[in-house]
Design an enzyme around this catalytic site. Structure first.
Site, PDB file in Angstrom:
ATOM      1  N   GLN A  77       0.806  -1.154   0.097  1.00  0.00           N
ATOM      2  CA  GLN A  77      -0.007   0.041   0.123  1.00  0.00           C
ATOM      3  C   GLN A  77       0.565   1.317  -0.162  1.00  0.00           C
ATOM      4  O   GLN A  77       0.433   2.371   0.024  1.00  0.00           O
ATOM      5  CB  GLN A  77      -0.985   0.000   1.260  1.00  0.00           C
ATOM      6  CG  GLN A  77      -1.829  -1.190   1.313  1.00  0.00           C
ATOM      7  CD  GLN A  77      -2.704  -1.320   2.602  1.00  0.00           C
ATOM      8  OE1 GLN A  77      -2.449  -0.409   3.422  1.00  0.00           O
ATOM      9  NE2 GLN A  77      -3.471  -2.329   2.957  1.00  0.00           N
ATOM     10  N   HIS A 141      -0.681  -0.080   5.429  1.00  0.00           N
ATOM     11  CA  HIS A 141      -1.163   0.692   6.833  1.00  0.00           C
ATOM     12  C   HIS A 141      -0.207   2.075   6.638  1.00  0.00           C
ATOM     13  O   HIS A 141       0.199   2.325   7.802  1.00  0.00           O
ATOM     14  CB  HIS A 141      -1.507   0.152   8.020  1.00  0.00           C
ATOM     15  CG  HIS A 141      -2.522  -0.950   7.897  1.00  0.00           C
ATOM     16  ND1 HIS A 141      -2.906  -1.510   9.123  1.00  0.00           N
ATOM     17  CD2 HIS A 141      -3.227  -1.454   6.925  1.00  0.00           C
ATOM     18  CE1 HIS A 141      -3.801  -2.426   8.850  1.00  0.00           C
ATOM     19  NE2 HIS A 141      -4.035  -2.321   7.589  1.00  0.00           N
TER      20      HIS A 141
END
Length: 364
Positions: A77, A141
């Site tokens: 991510q 995250h």
């Protein structure tokens, strides 16, 4: 004969569905892979962050790649994330970026806030304002959105980096926090933890999982955020100074395998979300409608869904979401949302591009 009629019927249905959807939007910038963040410059040109690391300048149908962008750590991510203009951009020219960087302590990467100026087709005067530590090889995250308040403080979010047991509830650790800085990167004297020994002085709120929505509501100057839960438990929160938002001690979600990690949805001293989704929508991007373009939608909150691929129009009453309307159903993974200089809403969709939401969508 029946099969032929069925094929004709299905073809007509698909055609008219697509036509109806086309009336909801106009594709402005095509052929983007993952427009993680974008902003409008005063001349209505767009600056677009592709997660892969490319910064695109778009004006009058022409794309130009901006040179001298930040060196990113591309994993999972992480990559090139959000972008925002200083509220006084016309005067000072500062542009703010969040991205994953491998500079500093440990292997891997962590979220970084930088500001720079645009000169021609290149960034100049780059300044790193905050670098989270330590680096981590985990790919999840990173957060990360940017917002400014009425006093020109810059806020940015950082997820727990996949380490929920250590980071979100520990004020001495980066991760699972929303930070507040002065626009030059210095620490505001009234930040909530500046007098706490060993605490990260930039922390404004804590107990977050992975906030990928952050915006100021200009009518009230409140900072609103949303964050990903695990399996369920996505939240919308109004961010208040020094408050604990509970992750992972309290949550409406469960582990991805269905097991519980907590049986608590509330504890004294922790903030309740103003809204939550128990079937996770995977929220990304966030904007308030503050213009008159969409009529009585003014004041509504927009949230993108990565998982279910729609734009959620959240109708608010007394800071609560009392109704949701799904727009752009099946459009693709909605990554970013901004209100343009013209008052229209623009939406960044993965593997599609940036589109303009048309007033015809009000009929939905």
């Amino acid at each position: 004969m029946f099969l032929k009629k069925l094929v004709v019927f299905c073809s007509c249905f698909i055609f008219f569905t697509l036509v109806a959807q086309q009336k909801e939007y106009e594709l402005i910038v095509p052929n983007l892979e993952n427009p993680w963040g974008f902003v409008f410059l005063p001349d209505n040109a767009l600056l677009i962050n592709e997660k892969s690391g490319k910064i695109i300048h778009f004006k009058n149908g022409v794309k130009t790649t901006i040179k001298n962008g930040p060196e990113i750590y591309l994993r999972g991510q992480g990559g090139l994330l959000d972008i925002a203009l200083h509220p006084k951009y016309k005067e000072n020219g500062w542009i703010y970026f969040t991205y994953a960087s491998s500079i500093g302590e440990g292997r891997g990467g962590n979220t970084t806030l930088m500001r720079a100026k645009l000169k021609g087709d290149a960034l100049v005067h780059k300044e790193v304002l905050y670098k989270a530590v330590p680096n981590s090889n985990r790919g999840q995250h990173f957060g990360s959105r940017i917002a400014f308040d009425a006093e020109n403080h810059v806020y940015f979010s950082l997820g727990d980096r996949g380490n929920r047991a250590v980071n979100p509830q520990n004020l001495t650790k980066d991760g699972g926090k929303i930070y507040r800085l002065n626009d030059d990167g210095t620490i505001p004297k009234d930040n909530p933890f500046v007098t706490i020994a060993n605490a990260k002085k930039a922390i404004y709120s804590y107990g977050h999982r992975n906030p990928q929505g952050l915006v100021m509501l200009p009518f009230t100057n409140e900072i609103w955020s949303h964050e990903h839960g695990p399996k369920g438990g996505d939240e919308i929160n109004i961010i208040q100074k020094g408050k604990n938002y509970g992750w992972p001690i309290v949550s409406y979600g469960v582990n991805y395998n269905g097991t519980k990690f907590t049986d608590k949805t509330y504890m004294e001293g922790m903030e309740r979300p103003i809204h939550y989704w128990t079937s996770s929508i995977a929220p990304s991007g966030m904007a308030f409608i503050t213009s008159e373009v969409y009529g009585n939608w003014k004041g509504n909150l927009l949230v993108g869904s990565l998982k279910f691929q729609y734009l959620s129009r959240c109708i608010l009453k007394r800071n609560q979401v009392y109704k949701e309307v799904k727009l752009l159903r099946g459009i693709g993974r909605v990554r970013a949302i901004e209100q343009g200089n013209d008052g229209y809403i623009y939406v960044g969709v993965e593997n599609l591009g940036i589109l303009k939401l048309l007033p015809d969508a009000k009929k939905k």
